[in-house]
Write a protein that holds these residues in place. Structure first.
Motif, PDB file in Angstrom:
ATOM      1  N   GLY A 203      20.616 -37.136 -97.880  1.00  0.00           N
ATOM      2  CA  GLY A 203      20.250 -37.723 -96.603  1.00  0.00           C
ATOM      3  C   GLY A 203      21.304 -37.665 -95.521  1.00  0.00           C
ATOM      4  N   SER A 204      22.441 -37.005 -95.763  1.00  0.00           N
ATOM      5  CA  SER A 204      23.542 -36.818 -94.816  1.00  0.00           C
ATOM      6  C   SER A 204      24.493 -38.011 -94.826  1.00  0.00           C
ATOM      7  CB  SER A 204      23.059 -36.545 -93.388  1.00  0.00           C
ATOM      8  OG  SER A 204      22.657 -37.722 -92.742  1.00  0.00           O
ATOM      9  N   VAL A 205      25.744 -37.756 -94.385  1.00  0.00           N
ATOM     10  CA  VAL A 205      26.795 -38.761 -94.549  1.00  0.00           C
ATOM     11  C   VAL A 205      26.590 -39.989 -93.676  1.00  0.00           C
ATOM     12  CG1 VAL A 205      28.510 -37.071 -95.277  1.00  0.00           C
ATOM     13  CG2 VAL A 205      28.293 -37.621 -92.856  1.00  0.00           C
ATOM     14  N   GLY A 206      25.950 -39.839 -92.517  1.00  0.00           N
ATOM     15  CA  GLY A 206      25.822 -40.978 -91.620  1.00  0.00           C
ATOM     16  C   GLY A 206      24.677 -41.911 -91.941  1.00  0.00           C
ATOM     17  N   THR A 207      23.611 -41.380 -92.557  1.00  0.00           N
ATOM     18  CA  THR A 207      22.408 -42.195 -92.738  1.00  0.00           C
ATOM     19  C   THR A 207      21.808 -42.078 -94.133  1.00  0.00           C
ATOM     20  OG1 THR A 207      21.033 -40.376 -91.897  1.00  0.00           O
ATOM     21  CG2 THR A 207      21.803 -42.009 -90.302  1.00  0.00           C
ATOM     22  N   GLY A 208      22.515 -41.467 -95.068  1.00  0.00           N
ATOM     23  CA  GLY A 208      21.933 -41.152 -96.354  1.00  0.00           C
ATOM     24  C   GLY A 208      21.955 -42.281 -97.364  1.00  0.00           C
TER      25      GLY A 208
ATOM     26  N   GLY B 276      24.728 -45.169 -94.447  1.00  0.00           N
ATOM     27  CA  GLY B 276      24.950 -44.042 -95.353  1.00  0.00           C
ATOM     28  C   GLY B 276      25.759 -44.354 -96.589  1.00  0.00           C
ATOM     29  N   PRO B 277      25.482 -45.429 -97.325  1.00  0.00           N
ATOM     30  CA  PRO B 277      26.345 -45.774 -98.472  1.00  0.00           C
ATOM     31  C   PRO B 277      26.122 -44.818 -99.642  1.00  0.00           C
ATOM     32  CG  PRO B 277      24.440 -47.232 -98.415  1.00  0.00           C
ATOM     33  CD  PRO B 277      24.336 -46.353 -97.203  1.00  0.00           C
ATOM     34  N   HIS B 278      27.039 -43.878 -99.835  1.00  0.00           N
ATOM     35  CA  HIS B 278      26.834 -42.925-100.924  1.00  0.00           C
ATOM     36  C   HIS B 278      28.078 -42.076-101.182  1.00  0.00           C
ATOM     37  CE1 HIS B 278      25.916 -40.310 -97.474  1.00  0.00           C
ATOM     38  NE2 HIS B 278      26.122 -39.281 -98.253  1.00  0.00           N
ATOM     39  N   GLN B 279      27.972 -41.246-102.176  1.00  0.00           N
ATOM     40  CA  GLN B 279      28.957 -40.275-102.669  1.00  0.00           C
ATOM     41  C   GLN B 279      30.215 -40.962-103.191  1.00  0.00           C
ATOM     42  OE1 GLN B 279      29.058 -36.551-100.829  1.00  0.00           O
ATOM     43  NE2 GLN B 279      31.009 -35.939-101.644  1.00  0.00           N
ATOM     44  N   GLY B 280      30.209 -41.133-104.504  1.00  0.00           N
ATOM     45  CA  GLY B 280      31.356 -41.737-105.153  1.00  0.00           C
ATOM     46  C   GLY B 280      31.246 -41.601-106.649  1.00  0.00           C
ATOM     47  N   GLY B 281      31.856 -42.546-107.369  1.00  0.00           N
ATOM     48  CA  GLY B 281      31.911 -42.432-108.814  1.00  0.00           C
ATOM     49  C   GLY B 281      31.703 -43.754-109.523  1.00  0.00           C
TER      50      GLY B 281
ATOM     51  N   PHE C  38      31.679 -44.070-100.344  1.00  0.00           N
ATOM     52  CA  PHE C  38      32.203 -44.132 -98.981  1.00  0.00           C
ATOM     53  C   PHE C  38      31.126 -44.549 -97.981  1.00  0.00           C
ATOM     54  CE2 PHE C  38      31.086 -39.454 -98.632  1.00  0.00           C
ATOM     55  CZ  PHE C  38      30.323 -39.520 -97.477  1.00  0.00           C
ATOM     56  N   GLN C  39      31.621 -44.952 -96.814  1.00  0.00           N
ATOM     57  CA  GLN C  39      30.800 -45.198 -95.626  1.00  0.00           C
ATOM     58  C   GLN C  39      31.438 -44.438 -94.472  1.00  0.00           C
ATOM     59  OE1 GLN C  39      31.266 -49.053 -93.915  1.00  0.00           O
ATOM     60  NE2 GLN C  39      29.648 -48.811 -92.395  1.00  0.00           N
ATOM     61  N   GLN C  40      30.670 -43.614 -93.786  1.00  0.00           N
ATOM     62  CA  GLN C  40      31.177 -42.859 -92.646  1.00  0.00           C
ATOM     63  C   GLN C  40      31.307 -43.772 -91.435  1.00  0.00           C
ATOM     64  OE1 GLN C  40      32.203 -39.646 -92.078  1.00  0.00           O
ATOM     65  NE2 GLN C  40      32.593 -40.254 -89.973  1.00  0.00           N
ATOM     66  N   ARG C  41      32.538 -43.883 -90.888  1.00  0.00           N
ATOM     67  CA  ARG C  41      32.777 -44.800 -89.768  1.00  0.00           C
ATOM     68  C   ARG C  41      33.421 -44.083 -88.587  1.00  0.00           C
ATOM     69  NH1 ARG C  41      36.167 -49.469 -90.523  1.00  0.00           N
ATOM     70  NH2 ARG C  41      35.221 -50.110 -88.571  1.00  0.00           N
ATOM     71  N   GLY C  42      32.871 -42.931 -88.221  1.00  0.00           N
ATOM     72  CA  GLY C  42      33.318 -42.241 -87.023  1.00  0.00           C
ATOM     73  C   GLY C  42      34.778 -41.881 -87.079  1.00  0.00           C
TER      74      GLY C  42
END
Length: 509
Positions: free
Chosen positions: A207-212, A241-246, A260-264
């Motif tokens: 769903g992409s880093v900003g909204t996934g 976009g709360p995703h991609q980790g372990g 991670f969370q993308q924060r600009g």
């Protein structure tokens, strides 16, 4: 620490750009690595005893190869989304270089020595690899995603049998999850591969880093077929976009998930989510699938507050682990000496009016919350046009520092460049700095806005307008120190930085 704060933690647990984190436990210790893209050294290594307090203990990659490809900054290349594992009494890190393929390094201890990078699978667009040594079958596997920018392929996960020594894949690979066949799923990437309860598990975002969101896939056989489920999404929280980790399990059997969370301009900050296994055998993340802002701490021995270092006195001219060069470093950029302070050579360059093109900028991550950054600068060069300063670096950047003019006078200068601009412009009128010294200061406030000021010995004075920091490609904004000189021949002198400090903002009484 108050009694209440001793029982709970607040997200993010790493409030800076520790992009694409992965985590592993060995004994009572937890270790984390993250993307470093084109900076050197790369593959940062963090350590914790409680999953909340982390310190930076080193890097697994001294420099990037081939050297000519990383002689200039590459915020869109290099080390993407590594996976960290412990197997056969060794630490292993696999990562994808989108222009070369899947690489691997390994070491007997987290602090090394790490092996030279080994190319496990060559090809363009191979990203986000993760290995699995299956203790039940004795087989080894590798899964990876695809970058459409290099390969024309995306939204797919490819699986391989892998040689048990991690040196190569043993087949041509097979698409084991096709995101195009799952309604509503797109930009499937970042897989992490596990074996649990008789299932092969792939925890992967989409769903992409900003909204996934964070998804999970499971199958009784590595090559599938897999069934899927969404595990974590924003819901009514403020965590986009709360995703991609372990996933990591403590010694007492608690399960946790770091993502991670993308924060600009702040980049990708790291959150810790509780994890449990539901009655149907699927994992449950956060608060029934939405991120937690505050939660009970892991049931681990209490630890003193800690975070990756930011301040630096540069003892003996050496910089701390928190610093990386914008590209592969060269001999002579920094000089070791008997005192404190970072002595940078004024590197001659034809690109001296665009910091984004210069490898000799020493960088660290922009803090993810309001801070005051200060450093003392002395410009020792007499070379006309020589300059040195403190920068906030991104697609747009701004810096404040000293420059030597043709008549030998040093001036305080404040310059900026907009995204896509080929050269800098003045952000304020230069003014004399007769002692060739300055205290440089950047105050960051909400929204990654930066306020610059300086003290030339006559008291602090603001300079220029507020600057809105920006990301730099896939990287969050960076703090940078640099010393430059116009193109030419011969040594151009140096600049010395002392007492680099990052601290809380002072508020009025």
């Amino acid at each position: 620490m108050t009694p209440e704060s001793a029982r709970t933690y607040t997200n993010p647990v790493l409030n800076a750009d520790w992009s694409d984190p992965d985590v592993v436990r060995v004994g009572d210790d937890f270790y984390l690595t993250a993307s470093s893209f084109g900076r050197a050294p790369g593959l940062p290594l963090l350590h914790s005893r409680d999953l909340v307090n982390w310190t930076l203990v080193g890097h697994a990659l001294d420099r990037l190869e081939p050297a000519h490809a990383f002689a200039a900054p590459r915020p869109d290349g290099g080390v993407w989304a590594p996976s960290l594992r412990h197997h056969a009494d060794r630490f292993w890190i696999f990562w994808g270089d989108p222009d070369q393929g899947v690489f691997q390094v390994n070491a007997p201890e987290i602090r090394g020595p790490w092996t030279a990078p080994r190319l496990v699978k060559a090809g363009k667009g191979l990203i986000d690899p993760c290995p699995l040594w299956d203790e039940e079958t004795g087989e080894a596997y590798l899964v990876h995603a695809w970058a459409r920018s290099r390969s024309g392929i995306k939204n797919r996960l490819t699986g391989h049998r892998m040689h048990p020594d991690g040196t190569e894949v043993l087949d041509e690979g097979r698409v084991i999850v096709d995101g195009d066949g799952i309604p509503g799923w797109f930009t499937l990437e970042g897989p992490k591969l596990y074996r649990h309860d008789g299932w092969y598990w792939i925890l992967a975002p989409a769903g992409s880093v900003g909204t996934g969101w964070q998804g999970a896939f499971r199958s009784r056989a590595f090559f599938g077929p897999y069934e899927e489920r969404v595990l974590l999404e924003q819901g009514d929280t403020g965590v986009n976009g709360p995703h991609q980790g372990g996933w990591v399990r403590t010694g007492s059997g608690e399960d946790w998930f770091l993502h991670f969370q993308q924060r600009g301009a702040y980049g990708r900050v790291v959150h810790l989510q509780p994890m449990a296994w539901g009655a149907d055998g699927w994992p449950v993340l956060g608060d029934d699938g939405t991120p937690v802002a505050e939660h009970r701490r892991p049931a681990l021995p209490p630890q003193p507050p800690a975070e990756p270092a930011t301040c630096d006195d540069f003892p003996g001219g050496r910089h701390g682990r928190q610093w990386s060069w914008a590209a592969n470093p060269r001999d002579g950029w920094a000089t070791q000496h008997s005192g404190d302070g970072l002595r940078l050579a004024c590197v001659r360059s034809e690109d001296a009016h665009d910091l984004r093109r210069l490898p000799s900028v020493l960088t660290q991550r922009l803090p993810g919350e309001p801070r005051v950054v200060e450093v003392e600068l002395r410009l020792d060069s007499e070379e006309p046009g020589a300059r040195a300063g403190l920068a906030v670096l991104g697609d747009a950047y701004r810096w404040i520092g000293l420059q030597r003019d043709a008549d030998g006078t040093a001036h305080l200068v404040h310059r900026f460049a907009e995204p896509g601009a080929a050269a800098e412009r003045d952000a304020d009128t230069p003014r004399p700095a007769p002692q060739g010294r300055a205290l440089l200061r950047v105050e960051t406030v909400a929204g990654a806005r930066c306020r610059f000021s300086c003290d030339l010995g006559d008291g602090p004075r603001p300079t220029g307008r507020d600057f809105a920091a920006t990301p730099w490609g896939w990287v969050g904004a960076l703090l940078g120190l640099f010393a430059l000189a116009p193109a030419g021949r011969g040594h151009a002198g140096s600049a010395t930085f002392t007492r680099f400090r990052v601290g809380p903002r002072r508020t009025a009484a």
